[in-house]
Design an enzyme around this catalytic site. Sequence first.
Site, PDB file in Angstrom:
ATOM      1  N   CYS A  41       4.822   2.550  -1.676  1.00 20.33           N
ATOM      2  CA  CYS A  41       3.622   3.377  -1.765  1.00 20.33           C
ATOM      3  C   CYS A  41       3.400   4.187  -0.497  1.00 20.33           C
ATOM      4  O   CYS A  41       3.974   3.906   0.551  1.00 20.33           O
ATOM      5  CB  CYS A  41       2.378   2.495  -1.969  1.00 20.33           C
ATOM      6  SG  CYS A  41       2.468   1.360  -3.361  1.00 20.33           S
ATOM      7  N   CYS A  45      -2.502   4.800  -0.646  1.00 12.40           N
ATOM      8  CA  CYS A  45      -2.493   4.394  -2.062  1.00 12.40           C
ATOM      9  C   CYS A  45      -3.812   3.727  -2.435  1.00 12.40           C
ATOM     10  O   CYS A  45      -4.317   2.871  -1.705  1.00 12.40           O
ATOM     11  CB  CYS A  45      -1.338   3.439  -2.322  1.00 12.40           C
ATOM     12  SG  CYS A  45      -1.188   2.978  -4.081  1.00 12.40           S
ATOM     13  N   CYS A  72       5.730   4.032  -6.629  1.00  8.88           N
ATOM     14  CA  CYS A  72       4.447   3.694  -7.252  1.00  8.88           C
ATOM     15  C   CYS A  72       3.981   4.864  -8.114  1.00  8.88           C
ATOM     16  O   CYS A  72       4.070   6.021  -7.702  1.00  8.88           O
ATOM     17  CB  CYS A  72       3.420   3.397  -6.159  1.00  8.88           C
ATOM     18  SG  CYS A  72       1.717   3.245  -6.755  1.00  8.88           S
ATOM     19  N   CYS A  75       0.233   6.463  -6.510  1.00  9.10           N
ATOM     20  CA  CYS A  75       0.130   7.337  -5.328  1.00  9.10           C
ATOM     21  C   CYS A  75       1.281   8.336  -5.212  1.00  9.10           C
ATOM     22  O   CYS A  75       1.276   9.173  -4.309  1.00  9.10           O
ATOM     23  CB  CYS A  75       0.032   6.495  -4.051  1.00  9.10           C
ATOM     24  SG  CYS A  75       1.510   5.517  -3.678  1.00  9.10           S
TER      25      CYS A  75
END
Length: 356
Positions: A41, A45, A72, A75
């Site tokens: 991330c 995030c 992810c 994000c």
Amino acid sequence: MTHMAPLPDLDAARWDALLARDPAPTCGPFLYAVTSQGVYCRPGCPARAPLRRHVRFYADAPAAEAAGFRACKRCDPRGDRAALHAAAIRAACDLIEASETIPSLATLADRAGYARHHFLRLFREITGVTPRSYAESVRARRLQAALAAGERVAEAVAGAGYGSESRVYEAPGRVLGMTPGAARRGGQGEVIRTATATSALGPLMVGATESGVCFIGFAEDAAALEGDLRRRFPQARVEPAPAALAATIRQVVEFLEEPRAALALPLDLRGTAFQRRVWEALVAIPFGETRTYSQMAEAIGAPRAVRAVARACAQNHVSLAVPCHRVVGKDGDLTGYRWGVPRKRALLAKERAAKA
């Protein structure tokens, strides 16, 4: 080849940035992976913060993916979704630019393939303004170009897409920064009083209309400074008025010599709605502090409009009063400044010393 582990103090700084959800951490860009989830991330995030023992830090996406982690979906650390969004908004801006009338929100959203509320949020995040405000700025630019070319006011207003002249005259300051007639005449009929002085950072000039200070320039000779002013108002009558502006220029000279607080002057600010938002955010930066361009974009509610923020800072004609010198690069570097980076460094040093 032996790979050295990150320094513990760097990991600690990255962990602090992760917990703070800081999108532009002072420790530099990085990504983090969560071993219990198998994803990596951005530090900003929105997902719930993981346990420290499940976190690994990486310099970039290839390094995280080489370690077996996937991006992810919330994000978007690779930026794939952001690139699609940016392309859609660019296409919407192109459509607005090419249209004779202002396209409706529904038309723009349908063309982009998003729901209206989602499209509106994306447009504001990326450009810093609503589609309507962007379209209004396009019309104002067309009108200004036509008036500068000498077209009659009625023809220029119609050609720019305004239904009637009254729409422009109702709020001339918001549309052009002056009445259409004055814009057509390049400021002809306006009187700009000026005063000059010697300051700690070189020659200084202040220009003011009846509404307030419209120009502050320094560090160049008087002819160059007046040239800057005349490019903004090519047909205005520029008159030296050292007595009338004595208190104003003394205030600026004292600020440059030994700043003790923010420079507060009555101002005549002329710009687009977006530029004004940026300039207001600049004035709100506390004396003796700095902000990055990304922080400024966050402050006006347009986190993706970093480049537009930088352009608005560069188009500020009242340096010092609207303190664009307090904006720095994300790593703290003193980026370009109209009056020279050494003078920006000197201003910031004086302000920090005064605050200490």
